[in-house]
Design a protein around this motif. Structure first.
Motif, PDB file in Angstrom:
ATOM      1  N   LYS A  21      -9.270  -8.095 -15.553  1.00 18.50           N
ATOM      2  CA  LYS A  21      -9.847  -8.108 -16.906  1.00 18.50           C
ATOM      3  C   LYS A  21      -9.328  -9.291 -17.711  1.00 18.50           C
ATOM      4  O   LYS A  21     -10.090  -9.998 -18.379  1.00 18.50           O
ATOM      5  CB  LYS A  21      -9.517  -6.797 -17.621  1.00 18.50           C
ATOM      6  N   LEU A  26     -12.798  -9.876 -19.789  1.00 17.71           N
ATOM      7  CA  LEU A  26     -13.769  -8.782 -19.900  1.00 17.71           C
ATOM      8  C   LEU A  26     -13.524  -7.958 -21.156  1.00 17.71           C
ATOM      9  O   LEU A  26     -12.388  -7.785 -21.595  1.00 17.71           O
ATOM     10  CB  LEU A  26     -13.676  -7.873 -18.668  1.00 17.71           C
ATOM     11  N   ASN A  27     -14.601  -7.386 -21.723  1.00 17.06           N
ATOM     12  CA  ASN A  27     -14.442  -6.421 -22.804  1.00 17.06           C
ATOM     13  C   ASN A  27     -14.293  -5.025 -22.220  1.00 17.06           C
ATOM     14  O   ASN A  27     -14.306  -4.849 -20.991  1.00 17.06           O
ATOM     15  CB  ASN A  27     -15.610  -6.493 -23.798  1.00 17.06           C
ATOM     16  N   ALA A  28     -14.152  -4.011 -23.083  1.00 17.92           N
ATOM     17  CA  ALA A  28     -13.878  -2.647 -22.601  1.00 17.92           C
ATOM     18  C   ALA A  28     -15.029  -2.098 -21.768  1.00 17.92           C
ATOM     19  O   ALA A  28     -14.815  -1.396 -20.768  1.00 17.92           O
ATOM     20  CB  ALA A  28     -13.595  -1.724 -23.787  1.00 17.92           C
ATOM     21  N   THR A  29     -16.268  -2.397 -22.156  1.00 20.78           N
ATOM     22  CA  THR A  29     -17.423  -1.907 -21.396  1.00 20.78           C
ATOM     23  C   THR A  29     -17.476  -2.538 -20.013  1.00 20.78           C
ATOM     24  O   THR A  29     -17.729  -1.852 -19.008  1.00 20.78           O
ATOM     25  CB  THR A  29     -18.730  -2.210 -22.152  1.00 20.78           C
ATOM     26  N   GLU A  30     -17.249  -3.841 -19.937  1.00 18.38           N
ATOM     27  CA  GLU A  30     -17.242  -4.536 -18.646  1.00 18.38           C
ATOM     28  C   GLU A  30     -16.102  -4.038 -17.762  1.00 18.38           C
ATOM     29  O   GLU A  30     -16.267  -3.898 -16.536  1.00 18.38           O
ATOM     30  CB  GLU A  30     -17.123  -6.043 -18.866  1.00 18.38           C
ATOM     31  N   GLY A 354     -15.706   2.930 -22.282  1.00 19.25           N
ATOM     32  CA  GLY A 354     -15.650   1.553 -22.761  1.00 19.25           C
ATOM     33  C   GLY A 354     -16.668   1.285 -23.851  1.00 19.25           C
ATOM     34  O   GLY A 354     -16.360   0.623 -24.858  1.00 19.25           O
ATOM     35  N   ASP A 358     -15.870   0.177 -27.670  1.00 21.71           N
ATOM     36  CA  ASP A 358     -16.421  -1.041 -28.257  1.00 21.71           C
ATOM     37  C   ASP A 358     -17.219  -0.739 -29.526  1.00 21.71           C
ATOM     38  O   ASP A 358     -17.198  -1.508 -30.486  1.00 21.71           O
ATOM     39  CB  ASP A 358     -17.317  -1.763 -27.249  1.00 21.71           C
TER      40      ASP A 358
END
Length: 403
Positions: A21, A26-30, A354, A358
């Motif tokens: 990550k 990466l963001n939380a969803t990714e 995630g 977000d």
């Protein structure tokens, strides 16, 4: 042993996903999608693998699964792009389908009144999630994250060879090659199967999702480094795996319904408390303004997670006790369907965790979501079973309950 190794590999991204990550931004969803990809394949494959186990035998199917997974596990260490990890995660996820192979394979060696315990001992391989939290952070700290898939590939290969050498087959356990998949899946018309799918989406799907999510939760919420965060997260995943055998014994003694009912209530209470975010609020008093802080410290949080892990260990065993009691002639297909539902829960939930984080910026939103899902199961259990059963009766006293 074989299932423990498979589960350890299946949960791998819950730890190595953190440096990945950071590397990929990466963001939380990714991140949720990354950790969930192996769970998707492990879920979708369970239906077919369970049916094939009925027809071809658990020894053959499980050995083949373990061999197939070795190469994609090894290749993860060379991945550099986000899509590389997603695609390889799909192949590695086949290891998660091993549950629907081992459950019917093990159950058929035992009488009905022993199957809860037998399947619970096998299911204790869920503790591979905790083993991953002990082993992977140490490997990351010593050699970097790329060492983890390389070591795990070697472990999987050795485990596959040992499994083949020390396992057995009994032709009498097979349903016969003349039985079609369509005939095996006629159980989907039974509403009880859908109810058990709902239960399992919590006790297993929720377990998988939180096992993947908790390391980064401890890092973000309480500021721990990855190694210490993984050790604390193991306080949930370890009892959630190893105590499944105890849950099988309790289900044999008191009945699947009684155990499941109390598991849902314990989960509901724990999730209610876990859902409350860290909060500061100010009130006006006669002496002026006063500020209060409400929120779980790390000790209370970890204790509640440990209690819920124990409850879900019992619940995973009790759901399959239902199946062993009521679908003994078709355990593989039914366990495949129920395992599919549980696995899909483990796939969808991390992504939803995630997305909610977000959208809201609240880390405890993952527990809020689980709280609502448990509420649905409690209601379903009450409407179909509790209102006509005394939940304090033992298994020998409890009448059969239909959905």
């Amino acid at each position: 042993m074989a299932f423990t190794v498979c589960f350890m590999v299946w949960m791998m991204f819950g730890v190595i996903g953190i440096p990945i990550k950071k590397m990929l931004g990466l963001n939380a969803t990714e991140f949720g999608l990354l950790t969930a990809m192996p769970v998707l394949t492990g879920s979708l494959s369970r239906l077919w693998l369970g049916a094939w186990t009925d027809k071809y035998g658990g020894r053959n199917v499980l050995f083949l699964i373990m061999l197939i997974c070795v190469i994609p596990i090894w290749m993860i260490g060379y991945a550099t792009a986000y899509w590389h990890f997603l695609v390889l995660g799909l192949f590695v996820g086949l290891a998660g389908g091993s549950f629907s192979v081992g459950t019917p394979y093990v159950a058929r060696w035992f009488e009905v009144n022993q199957r809860g315990m037998a399947m619970g001992v096998f299911g204790a391989g869920n503790s591979g999630a905790a083993v991953n939290k002990f082993v992977a952070p140490a490997l990351v700290a010593a050699f970097g994250w790329t060492a983890v898939p390389h070591v795990y590939a070697g472990v999987m290969l050795v485990a596959a060879i040992l499994f083949w050498m020390f396992s057995y087959s009994d032709p009498k356990h097979l349903v016969g090659k003349s039985v079609t998949l369509r005939e095996q899946l006629v159980v989907l018309k039974d509403p009880r199967v859908w109810k058990y799918c709902q239960y399992y989406s919590i006790v297993f799907g929720g377990y998988v999702a939180l096992a993947l999510w908790m390391v980064q939760y401890y890092v973000g919420e309480y500021g721990f480094n990855m190694k210490n965060a993984a050790l604390l997260a193991a306080c949930f995943s370890l009892p959630g795996g190893v105590l499944r055998a105890v849950g099988g014994w309790l289900s044999d003694k008191f009945g699947a319904h009684n155990v499941t009912w109390w598991v849902l209530w314990v989960s509901w209470v724990c999730l209610f408390l876990l859902s409350y975010p860290q909060t500061d609020f100010t009130i006006k008093t006669v002496d002026g303004y006063t500020t209060f802080h409400i929120g779980l410290n790390v000790y209370v949080f970890t204790a509640l997670m440990g209690i819920m892990g124990v409850a879900w260990a019992f619940g995973k065993a009790s759901v399959f006790k239902y199946i062993g009691d009521e679908f003994g002639h078709n355990i593989g297909a039914v366990s495949g369907v129920v395992g599919l539902a549980g696995g899909l829960g483990g796939f969808v939930l991390p992504i939803m965790f995630g997305a909610l984080q977000d959208l809201t910026g609240v880390r405890t939103s993952c527990f809020m979501l689980m709280y609502g899902i448990v509420w649905v199961s409690l209601t379903w259990n009450y409407l179909t079973e509790v209102r006509r059963i005394d939940v304090m009766k033992t298994a020998t006293q409890t009448p059969h309950a239909s959905a």
